[in-house]
Design an enzyme around this catalytic site. Structure first.
Site, PDB file in Angstrom:
ATOM      1  N   ASN B  94       0.598 -62.238 -24.356  1.00 28.55           N
ATOM      2  CA  ASN B  94      -0.223 -63.101 -25.231  1.00 28.55           C
ATOM      3  C   ASN B  94      -1.139 -64.021 -24.430  1.00 28.55           C
ATOM      4  OD1 ASN B  94       2.002 -64.586 -24.355  1.00 28.55           O
ATOM      5  ND2 ASN B  94       2.013 -65.901 -26.158  1.00 28.55           N
ATOM      6  N   HIS B 179       9.798 -60.709 -31.057  1.00 25.37           N
ATOM      7  CA  HIS B 179      10.027 -62.135 -31.339  1.00 25.37           C
ATOM      8  C   HIS B 179      10.348 -62.180 -32.834  1.00 25.37           C
ATOM      9  CE1 HIS B 179       8.515 -66.490 -31.539  1.00 25.37           C
ATOM     10  NE2 HIS B 179       8.563 -66.118 -32.799  1.00 25.37           N
ATOM     11  N   ASP B 305      11.850 -67.410 -21.071  1.00 28.60           N
ATOM     12  CA  ASP B 305      10.771 -67.727 -22.020  1.00 28.60           C
ATOM     13  C   ASP B 305       9.918 -68.886 -21.469  1.00 28.60           C
ATOM     14  OD1 ASP B 305       9.054 -67.628 -24.141  1.00 28.60           O
ATOM     15  OD2 ASP B 305      10.459 -68.418 -25.623  1.00 28.60           O
ATOM     16  N   GLY B 324       6.986 -74.358 -26.760  1.00 26.57           N
ATOM     17  CA  GLY B 324       7.260 -73.770 -25.462  1.00 26.57           C
ATOM     18  C   GLY B 324       7.667 -74.761 -24.401  1.00 26.57           C
TER      19      GLY B 324
END
Lengths: 308, 425
Positions: B94, B179, B305, B324
């Site tokens: 991404n 996800h 992650d 995040g």
């Protein structure tokens, strides 16, 4: 005695003795509103920024009047005319305001936690005037002030808060405050607007309005917003009013001397029938009047704490 | 070129080894494993008191290049990986633009080869532009070196597209990494839906929104015979669904992150945006279920992650901050201190979760110290303490939920193909 924090971020961090201190102090200030000259020099030379990022009429005017009656210099900052619409971050806005050395920042913001964020980054005392669906501490304090004046106590008092609990900062702050003070709080609304985990606030939950009103000493109605219908929380305002609207017939189930409260602005004919809002049991305008004294007390006590 | 790691405790779960010994590296490969190996003229590294493991692999990192180089680059992210004990990282697609083509996959590999501290294993997009509409050119990307496919950052929302992806990727024997998030249920949620969201007045991200998709993916993998890998699994219900699917032979694997293993939604009290990630931190019951699932084989890998964001992007109201947290430089220490030290998981199982597990998922032929294997080695000092300090991160970003934590157990040496890429002994 003093408040333990230089900020008022919510009811959650307050101890019962601090709540009592604020209410007692507000008693003293409420008399000022009855004088011919409604002004004292208590906060002369202090600067208060009213940073209302989310629109508000009642709360902003109430704070402004409280500041003026205490002789503080008030600076109003509203979203339409502000740099926030030009893409400036809240932090940059706050830092720029701070450069002018205010003593207080009173903040109303659409996002939960915005006052806590400012408190971490600013030197001024931060007063939460409503943050998203989180807390609205001065509303809960003025409601408590109103209840105490009318009922003389909190212990064992049966208070029912009815409506869109999920999205209501008023419900959260009031529940926290009243439970801390020993009242017996019931939260009521459709299951979509009253999730089961709300019992963590220490209140009893019910989805039936009659059950909530039955024998209540205080019936507090919350504003329901049209966009909740669009969000699929209930099918129509008509049905909402039928299931969760306060009518005179329903109010008859409450204690004979029950009072009816509402933080405003009211939707006549939706969560509250006009006849009830204007009726003998209603203390809705008293709440507004008391708001000024309570906010004076909060600013005064925080200013005193800051100088310690 | 010879390198002898002498006198360490060698933990190689792939060969069932946990014993004192030496590891000899020659020409980028493991030449010998045993005790009393003669150095034979090469360099000797004294590993007394240290643990010598196969190189750790991170299945799930966002390296942000191309497109968001102010947060991280392939160079800075792989340097952070090396410092964190990782000898390879899988890079999520991404980026801006997303990695949905052969040329993008080739760019990532080339950039890592030229400027990276450790190899990068690109994960390609499932759908063109991550739009969730048409399949991306998986065959092209697989040929160029992609090791799996994911629309991570977003779920594969369409069950039809997920089905096709699982079917199509069977040709390459690569996993579809999902996800798991049902968007209509999450709908603006920023923290786990529960008591904490109720108290904080923040919109909830309910566990059922993950579990519905985990169950859907397990059913689709079973139906199609494809391989599905569940990214950053976060709830007790998801664990149970993966456990049951594995028991009936579904080709399903999953990873959990260090932050979901040691933190709960209580961390969000105070509205610190460095504890905001997707999926959100869950309840204590969920956290415990994840920890239990490490040992019983339900969880296949621990993945970071790693999701760097600039501090200005995080210094906003909670609901407006990006999701995040960074993790490459804290993952191993957090796991050693909070999982291995209190005995929640054995050291060899932890090593397995960072080596054999991710290697098998990405079909890498790595994760072991057997003679002949690539000489990727991670050396740990279980006694050394570190206080997490953003100023010492190699990552360009500092959005860690562990800032200020003192942790015992540190990766001190990272070797890739026989070359030392990080040395903090």
């Amino acid at each position: 005695m003093r408040l333990r924090s230089p900020h008022l971020l919510g009811i959650e961090p307050l101890e019962p003795d601090e709540i009592t201190l604020i209410l007692d102090t507000a008693e003293g200030f409420s008399e000022i509103g009855t004088r011919e000259i409604k002004k004292v020099p208590t906060l002369r030379g202090k600067t208060v920024v009213n940073l209302f990022v989310e629109p508000s009429t009642r709360t902003r005017s109430s704070f402004e009047l409280a500041e003026k009656r205490l002789s503080a210099d008030a600076l109003n900052f509203s979203p339409a005319a502000s740099s926030l619409v030009k893409g400036e971050t809240l932090l940059d806005t706050a830092r720029n305001l701070e450069a002018m050395a205010p003593d207080f920042i009173v903040i109303r913001h659409g996002e939960a936690g915005a006052p806590h964020f400012l408190a971490r980054h600013c030197r001024s005392s931060i007063v939460n005037a409503g943050d998203g669906a989180h807390e609205h501490p001065t509303q809960a304090l003025l409601d408590a002030f109103t209840i105490r004046r009318r009922k003389g106590r909190f212990a064992g008092l049966r208070v029912s808060i009815i409506g869109d609990i999920l999205h209501s900062r008023v419900a959260r702050s009031n529940t926290l405050l009243l439970v801390k003070m020993g009242a017996d709080v019931t939260l009521c609304g459709p299951p979509t607007l009253l999730p089961r985990e709300m019992d963590c606030l220490g209140a009893r939950l019910t989805h039936r309005m009659d059950e909530a009103v039955e024998g209540a000493d205080v019936v507090m109605m919350l504003r329901v917003q049209l966009e909740r219908m669009q969000g699929g929380y209930f099918p129509s305002l008509r049905e909402y009013a039928r299931l969760y609207g306060l009518t005179a017939a329903r109010l008859a189930r409450a204690a004979p001397d029950a009072i009816v409260m509402h933080p405003g602005p009211i939707n006549r004919g939706v969560e509250i029938e006009g006849e009830v809002a204007d009726g003998m049991a209603s203390v809705i305008l008293e709440q507004v009047a008391n708001g000024v004294a309570v906010r004076m007390a909060v600013l005064y006590l925080l200013a005193r704490g800051g100088q310690a | 070129m010879r390198l002898l790691l002498r006198g360490g405790r060698v933990v190689d779960p792939a060969s069932g080894l946990d014993a004192p010994g030496d590891v000899l590296i020659e020409d980028g490969r493991i030449a010998a494993l045993g005790s009393g190996i003669a150095p034979g003229g090469g360099e000797i590294l004294d590993c007394t008191g240290l643990v010598v493991c196969p190189g750790f692999l991170d299945l799930h990192a966002h390296l942000r290049e191309p497109g968001e180089e102010w947060k991280e680059t392939i160079a800075s992210g792989t340097r952070a990986a090396a410092a964190g004990g990782f000898t390879g990282v899988a890079a999520m697609p991404n980026t801006e633009p997303p990695n949905d083509s052969r040329s993008m996959t080739e760019f990532v590999i080339k950039e890592a080869r030229e400027r990276g501290a450790v190899p990068v294993y690109p994960i390609g997009c499932v759908s063109k532009g991550q739009k969730g509409e048409e399949l991306a050119e998986m065959g092209d990307m697989a040929e160029a070196g992609a090791r799996g496919f994911s629309d991570d950052g977003h779920p594969v929302a369409s069950a039809r597209l997920m089905r096709r992806a699982l079917e199509y990727a069977r040709v390459f024997d690569l996993p579809i990494i999902d996800h798991c998030e049902e968007p209509s249920l999450v709908c603006g949620g920023v923290v786990h839906e529960g008591e904490v969201s109720a108290r904080l007045g923040l919109a909830g991200w309910p566990s059922v929104a993950e579990e519905i998709v985990v169950e859907r993916d397990a059913l689709l993998a079973e139906y199609t015979g494809g391989r599905v890998h569940i990214a950053h699994l976060s709830t007790a219900g998801s664990v149970e669904r993966v456990r049951r699917a594995k028991a009936r032979g579904v080709r399903i694997t999953c990873e959990v992150t260090p932050h979901h293993l040691v933190l709960t939604d209580e961390a969000a009290v105070g509205y610190d945006t460095n504890v905001k990630m997707n999926p959100p931190l869950r309840s204590e019951a969920d956290r415990r279920a994840l920890v239990e699932a490490l040992s019983d084989g339900t969880v296949d890998a621990i993945a970071t992650d790693h999701a760097p964001h600039h501090q200005d992007e995080k210094a906003v109201e909670f609901a407006r901050a990006p999701f995040g947290v960074v993790g490459l430089e804290t993952a191993v220490s957090v796991c050693l201190d909070r999982l291995v030290r209190p005995g929640h998981v054995s050291l060899s199982r932890l090593v397995e979760l960072f080596t054999v597990g991710p290697s098998a998922i990405l079909r890498l032929q790595k994760g072991t110290l057997r003679p002949g294997a690539d000489a990727d080695v991670t050396v740990l000092d279980l006694e050394r303490e570190v206080t997490v300090d953003a100023a010492r991160f190699f990552s360009k970003s500092a959005n860690s939920p562990f800032l200020g934590w003192t942790l015992r157990g540190v990766p001190v040496l990272t070797i890739v193909a026989g070359r030392i890429v990080h040395d903090a002994r």
